[in-house]
Motif scaffolding. Structure first.
Motif, PDB file in Angstrom:
ATOM      1  N   GLN A 108      62.896  51.531  53.516  1.00 29.28           N
ATOM      2  CA  GLN A 108      62.182  52.715  53.063  1.00 29.28           C
ATOM      3  C   GLN A 108      62.837  53.855  53.754  1.00 29.28           C
ATOM      4  N   ALA A 109      63.654  54.618  53.422  1.00 27.74           N
ATOM      5  CA  ALA A 109      64.415  55.784  53.966  1.00 27.74           C
ATOM      6  C   ALA A 109      63.284  56.865  54.599  1.00 27.74           C
ATOM      7  N   PRO A 110      62.488  57.227  54.225  1.00 24.21           N
ATOM      8  CA  PRO A 110      61.652  58.184  54.839  1.00 24.21           C
ATOM      9  C   PRO A 110      61.029  57.673  56.112  1.00 24.21           C
ATOM     10  N   ASP A 111      60.813  56.256  56.121  1.00 24.85           N
ATOM     11  CA  ASP A 111      60.305  55.682  57.326  1.00 24.85           C
ATOM     12  C   ASP A 111      61.462  55.296  58.389  1.00 24.85           C
ATOM     13  N   GLU A 112      62.398  55.073  57.915  1.00 27.38           N
ATOM     14  CA  GLU A 112      63.336  54.539  58.740  1.00 27.38           C
ATOM     15  C   GLU A 112      64.854  54.922  58.586  1.00 27.38           C
ATOM     16  N   PRO A 113      65.088  56.258  58.613  1.00 32.44           N
ATOM     17  CA  PRO A 113      66.200  57.054  58.309  1.00 32.44           C
ATOM     18  C   PRO A 113      67.558  56.614  59.094  1.00 32.44           C
ATOM     19  N   GLU A 114      67.243  56.302  60.201  1.00 34.00           N
ATOM     20  CA  GLU A 114      68.401  55.986  61.005  1.00 34.00           C
ATOM     21  C   GLU A 114      68.878  54.503  60.925  1.00 34.00           C
ATOM     22  N   LYS A 115      68.034  53.820  60.379  1.00 32.54           N
ATOM     23  CA  LYS A 115      68.346  52.361  60.107  1.00 32.54           C
ATOM     24  C   LYS A 115      69.295  52.167  58.755  1.00 32.54           C
ATOM     25  N   VAL A 116      68.875  53.296  57.734  1.00 27.29           N
ATOM     26  CA  VAL A 116      69.699  53.463  56.748  1.00 27.29           C
ATOM     27  C   VAL A 116      71.029  54.130  56.968  1.00 27.29           C
ATOM     28  N   LEU A 117      70.997  55.032  57.652  1.00 27.15           N
ATOM     29  CA  LEU A 117      72.362  55.666  58.080  1.00 27.15           C
ATOM     30  C   LEU A 117      73.318  54.705  58.826  1.00 27.15           C
ATOM     31  N   ALA A 118      72.633  53.870  59.715  1.00 24.97           N
ATOM     32  CA  ALA A 118      73.538  53.121  60.548  1.00 24.97           C
ATOM     33  C   ALA A 118      74.073  51.951  59.254  1.00 24.97           C
ATOM     34  N   LEU A 119      73.461  51.705  58.454  1.00 25.91           N
ATOM     35  CA  LEU A 119      73.764  50.343  57.408  1.00 25.91           C
ATOM     36  C   LEU A 119      74.993  50.988  56.614  1.00 25.91           C
ATOM     37  N   LEU A 120      74.816  52.353  56.261  1.00 24.71           N
ATOM     38  CA  LEU A 120      75.938  52.889  55.437  1.00 24.71           C
ATOM     39  C   LEU A 120      76.930  53.049  56.469  1.00 24.71           C
ATOM     40  N   ALA A 121      77.181  53.211  57.515  1.00 23.96           N
ATOM     41  CA  ALA A 121      78.301  53.388  58.360  1.00 23.96           C
ATOM     42  C   ALA A 121      78.841  52.039  58.740  1.00 23.96           C
ATOM     43  N   ASP A 122      77.994  50.938  58.677  1.00 22.38           N
ATOM     44  CA  ASP A 122      78.480  49.672  59.254  1.00 22.38           C
ATOM     45  C   ASP A 122      79.725  49.201  58.557  1.00 22.38           C
ATOM     46  N   LYS A 123      80.517  48.829  59.193  1.00 24.64           N
ATOM     47  CA  LYS A 123      81.755  47.964  58.951  1.00 24.64           C
ATOM     48  C   LYS A 123      81.556  47.005  57.575  1.00 24.64           C
ATOM     49  N   ALA A 124      80.456  46.257  57.714  1.00 24.73           N
ATOM     50  CA  ALA A 124      80.189  45.282  56.588  1.00 24.73           C
ATOM     51  C   ALA A 124      80.056  45.502  55.543  1.00 24.73           C
ATOM     52  N   THR A 125      79.317  47.236  55.234  1.00 22.30           N
ATOM     53  CA  THR A 125      79.008  47.637  53.996  1.00 22.30           C
ATOM     54  C   THR A 125      80.220  47.791  53.444  1.00 22.30           C
ATOM     55  N   LYS A 126      80.465  47.403  52.115  1.00 19.82           N
ATOM     56  CA  LYS A 126      81.783  47.853  51.412  1.00 19.82           C
ATOM     57  C   LYS A 126      81.461  48.386  49.857  1.00 19.82           C
ATOM     58  N   ILE A 127      80.465  48.423  49.558  1.00 19.38           N
ATOM     59  CA  ILE A 127      79.867  49.179  48.603  1.00 19.38           C
ATOM     60  C   ILE A 127      78.720  49.709  48.583  1.00 19.38           C
TER      61      ILE A 127
END
Length: 487
Positions: A108-127
């Protein structure tokens, strides 16, 4: 309740993942975890994960909205460890039920924004994928550019490192990704939108340019935005519907899902950081996506919107009920045959007349219980996407415009917010402001023609055509939908 442990004891009529769900990791981040996503991209990913060496392509879903309803959905996904059941029913009643295992986490982005942003920047995220509705890309229909004046966008631009919109999250995630040296990835739209990849590029690069010109340039050079055509009818599921699906399956599923057995996805093979082996599970890769896209949008989506508008005015709840009314069936058939097919270039190897027959058969699938209210939501935006090319072709080529005019009148009567019996229609028009909604509800036919639903062909609306629209509205008011249809 569905859980990993429960996969060991599924009912005999329910198929489970043929892969070890616990070994799946997230390579895709998806914004907008609705029913269509779960029955379409979620379906294909589930199939891919059953192949050797594909376990890195699980999905993390992201919800952008706050509130009780969004919190409940998040709690239910987490309680079931991302698992959910999909019941596929064909027009002849043939049924298949399967538990899907591709959704590995939900944030839930409103509750855990930094976790979402970290995931988007993570090398494992390809799409990074999304289903944010046709009107959700914030493109100004007049200028064709990303709207920087939208209130939420303005908030994000004032503080880009603490975003609230999908544009803010993705671009901030890409900024952090660039700083970490993790390279580009693919932003993949799964919405029913013409040239959805090109539109996505315009939206995200447009936002990025307002934040940082160099970042926008990096995105243009390192991020791909493939165009795609997606197709599957996936109705919303009420509480009663959930109970019936669980009774059918024998499961205790908090988020059961239903869809037709038909599914299609045609996409450009433009993936910056690799992709799942989609070609092995039925996805079509093509550099002619626009041809498939045009056929689907101009035939399926356009007629779907006609059925929903007619159904709302008639007070009918389901698509198959509307199509069962013979005047409506004949009108939609004629519209496709006389107005759409002659002005549409067929995709390679596709017979448009057979495609039309397939569509009408799919719409008649009673098991879908496809709600007209779902399709009629955001009708203003959908009309611009689904009707524009056909309307422009008919009007500019001097063809018989009686059916096109009627469709415009039908849409305006829907936006008025009253059924034939005078009952109030609860409109879902998120992109109309208070003044526009007031205009739509009024009896001032000329004022209502100024609504943005017609922006895609406004330059072709002569005073004579506007008068014809007003006359068609009056006939609908006097005679009702069934007696006024020009068939």
């Amino acid at each position: 309740m569905l859980t990993y442990e429960g996969l060991k004891t599924l009912p005999k009529n329910v198929a489970g993942p043929s892969y070890d769900v616990r070994k799946v990791t997230s390579g895709i981040v998806h914004f907008g975890v609705g029913n269509f996503f779960r029955a379409h991209l979620g379906y294909y990913v589930d199939r891919v994960l059953a192949l050797p060496g594909q376990e890195q392509w699980g999905i993390t879903g992201v919800g952008l909205r706050s509130g009780e309803r969004s919190e409940k959905k998040a709690e239910e996904f987490r309680a079931q460890e991302g698992l959910y059941s999909l019941t596929e029913i064909a027009a002849d009643g043939t049924t298949q039920i399967r538990v899907m295992g591709g959704l590995r986490d939900y944030l839930q982005a409103p509750d855990e924004p930094e976790k979402v942003l970290a995931l988007l920047a993570d090398k494992a995220t390809k799409i990074i994928s999304m289903t944010i509705t046709e009107g959700g890309y914030n493109i100004d229909e007049t200028t064709g550019e990303f709207r920087l004046t939208h209130p939420e966008v303005k908030e994000d631009l004032a503080d880009p490192q603490h975003p609230k919109t999908v544009f803010g999250y993705v671009v901030e995630g890409l900024r952090r990704r660039r700083e970490a040296g993790h390279g580009g990835l693919t932003v993949m739209s799964c919405d029913n939108l013409r040239h959805n990849g090109d539109v996505s590029r315009k939206a995200f690069v447009g936002y990025a340019r307002a934040v940082d010109g160099e970042l926008a340039q990096w995105i243009e050079q390192n991020v791909t935005f493939p165009n795609a055509m997606v197709d599957r009818i996936t109705p919303s599921v009420s509480s009663e519907g959930k109970a019936k699906l669980n009774e059918r399956s024998g499961l205790d599923d908090l988020q059961p899902l239903i869809s037709e057995d038909f599914i299609q996805w045609v996409i450009e093979d433009k993936f910056a950081a690799g992709r799942p082996a989609f070609e092995k599970v039925g996805v079509e890769f093509s550099d002619q996506v626009s041809a498939y896209e045009h056929a689907k949008i101009r035939m399926l989506n356009s007629s779907h919107l006609i059925l929903s508008a007619a159904g709302m005015l008639l007070g009918l709840k389901l698509v198959d009920q509307v199509l069962a009314e013979q005047p409506v069936h004949k009108f939609v058939d004629l519209m496709l045959e006389k107005d759409v097919i002659p002005t549409l270039k067929a995709p390679p190897g596709v017979d448009l007349h057979k495609y039309k027959a397939t569509l009408l058969s799919r719409f008649s699938n009673k098991a879908m219980a496809d709600q007209v209210a779902r399709i009629a939501s955001d009708a203003t935006s959908k009309a611009q996407v689904f009707w524009t090319e056909t309307v422009r072709a008919v009007l500019s080529e001097g063809r018989d415009r009686s059916r096109i005019v009627y469709c415009m009148a039908l849409l305006l009567e829907l936006l008025r917010g009253k059924t034939e019996k005078g009952e109030t229609i609860k409109l879902e028009e998120p992109f109309l402001n208070a003044e526009q909604l007031k205009s739509a509800a009024s009896n001032d036919f000329k004022a209502s023609i100024a609504l943005p639903a017609f922006d895609g062909w406004r330059d072709l609306l002569t005073p004579e055509i506007e008068q014809e629209i007003a006359q068609a509205r009056d006939v609908i008011r006097q005679k009702g939908v069934l007696a006024s249809l020009p068939v």
